[in-house]
Scaffold this active site. Sequence first.
Site, PDB file in Angstrom:
ATOM      1  N   HIS A  40       3.576   4.623   2.264  1.00 20.17           N
ATOM      2  CA  HIS A  40       3.375   5.218   0.928  1.00 20.17           C
ATOM      3  C   HIS A  40       1.954   4.937   0.468  1.00 20.17           C
ATOM      4  O   HIS A  40       1.237   4.151   1.103  1.00 20.17           O
ATOM      5  CB  HIS A  40       4.354   4.590  -0.073  1.00 20.17           C
ATOM      6  N   HIS A 124      -5.100   4.199  -0.933  1.00 18.95           N
ATOM      7  CA  HIS A 124      -5.003   3.948   0.512  1.00 18.95           C
ATOM      8  C   HIS A 124      -3.551   3.871   0.943  1.00 18.95           C
ATOM      9  O   HIS A 124      -2.668   3.616   0.131  1.00 18.95           O
ATOM     10  CB  HIS A 124      -5.715   2.635   0.872  1.00 18.95           C
TER      11      HIS A 124
HETATM   12  P1  2AM Z   1      -0.769  -1.889  -0.437  1.00 15.85           P
HETATM   13  O1  2AM Z   1      -0.675  -0.750  -1.426  1.00 15.85           O
HETATM   14  O2  2AM Z   1      -2.168  -2.349  -0.183  1.00 15.85           O
HETATM   15  O3  2AM Z   1      -0.022  -1.591   0.825  1.00 15.85           O
HETATM   16  C1  2AM Z   1       4.390  -3.187  -2.569  1.00 15.85           C
HETATM   17  O4  2AM Z   1       4.042  -4.533  -2.439  1.00 15.85           O
HETATM   18  C2  2AM Z   1       3.168  -2.304  -2.543  1.00 15.85           C
HETATM   19  O5  2AM Z   1       2.307  -2.597  -3.665  1.00 15.85           O
HETATM   20  C3  2AM Z   1       2.340  -2.451  -1.292  1.00 15.85           C
HETATM   21  O6  2AM Z   1       2.007  -1.169  -0.860  1.00 15.85           O
HETATM   22  C4  2AM Z   1       1.148  -3.256  -1.754  1.00 15.85           C
HETATM   23  O7  2AM Z   1      -0.053  -3.171  -1.081  1.00 15.85           O
HETATM   24  C5  2AM Z   1       0.990  -2.827  -3.197  1.00 15.85           C
HETATM   25  N1  2AM Z   1       0.307  -3.827  -4.008  1.00 15.85           N
HETATM   26  C6  2AM Z   1      -0.755  -3.597  -4.800  1.00 15.85           C
HETATM   27  N2  2AM Z   1      -1.141  -4.719  -5.437  1.00 15.85           N
HETATM   28  C7  2AM Z   1      -0.306  -5.688  -5.028  1.00 15.85           C
HETATM   29  C8  2AM Z   1      -0.195  -7.089  -5.316  1.00 15.85           C
HETATM   30  N3  2AM Z   1      -1.012  -7.701  -6.187  1.00 15.85           N
HETATM   31  N4  2AM Z   1       0.768  -7.784  -4.696  1.00 15.85           N
HETATM   32  C9  2AM Z   1       1.612  -7.170  -3.817  1.00 15.85           C
HETATM   33  N5  2AM Z   1       1.572  -5.869  -3.513  1.00 15.85           N
HETATM   34  C10 2AM Z   1       0.620  -5.128  -4.110  1.00 15.85           C
END
Ligand code: 2AM
Length: 182
Positions: A40, A124
């Site tokens: 996603h 991303h």
């Molecule tokens: P990503 O978008 O870089 O993959 C669920 O954890 C989603 O939220 C993941 O896709 C994750 O990283 C995103 N995400 C964004 N900020 C985050 C944070 N501070 N902690 C954990 N997950 C985060």
Amino acid sequence: MRYFIALDFTQPDREKFHSLARTLKTHAKKARIVEEAHVHLTLAFLGELDSGAVKKAEAIVKNTEEEPFTLEFDTVSYFDPGKSGRIFWIGPDQHPVLDRLHEKLTDALLNQGFSLDERPFTPHVTLARGVRISPESSSDFEDAFETFDVPARSISLMASSFKEGKLIYTCVASRKLDAQTP
Ligand code: 2AM
């Protein structure tokens, strides 16, 4: 339970990202690739929420109108959090509808008292975490990457939890991108 709002892709499109992640794994010494079902693009990370905040986030997702659009994924890059290995991702070319969607969600969430990441939005799709890879193999992977298009059709409020050490994502609410272009 942690919550986030995601831009969703169809299964065949998630497979395109997953296929790239598998290719990355063949180049890397180590990589934990993202499961195909979990692919996603995060629009907003909400963290731990109480039930009242979940209801508010659900309403925001259901009330956010936007037209469907197609992203051109043209960038392969990584975050480097240090000891835990790199986080490899694929990023789209800038798209006005994606920016507008992100802005609408951010405004609505802030209006409702959610606290959000203040860092600039870097759209991303994460391919793999904990990646250990040599500079040569990383360049090989980046050089072989070819731009591809992916339609965005809906947004979802997702809940993330761990069950017996396994990451589980559950869709709490969804909204199709179905607004007419003005
Ligand atoms: P990503 O978008 O870089 O993959 C669920 O954890 C989603 O939220 C993941 O896709 C994750 O990283 C995103 N995400 C964004 N900020 C985050 C944070 N501070 N902690 C954990 N997950 C985060």
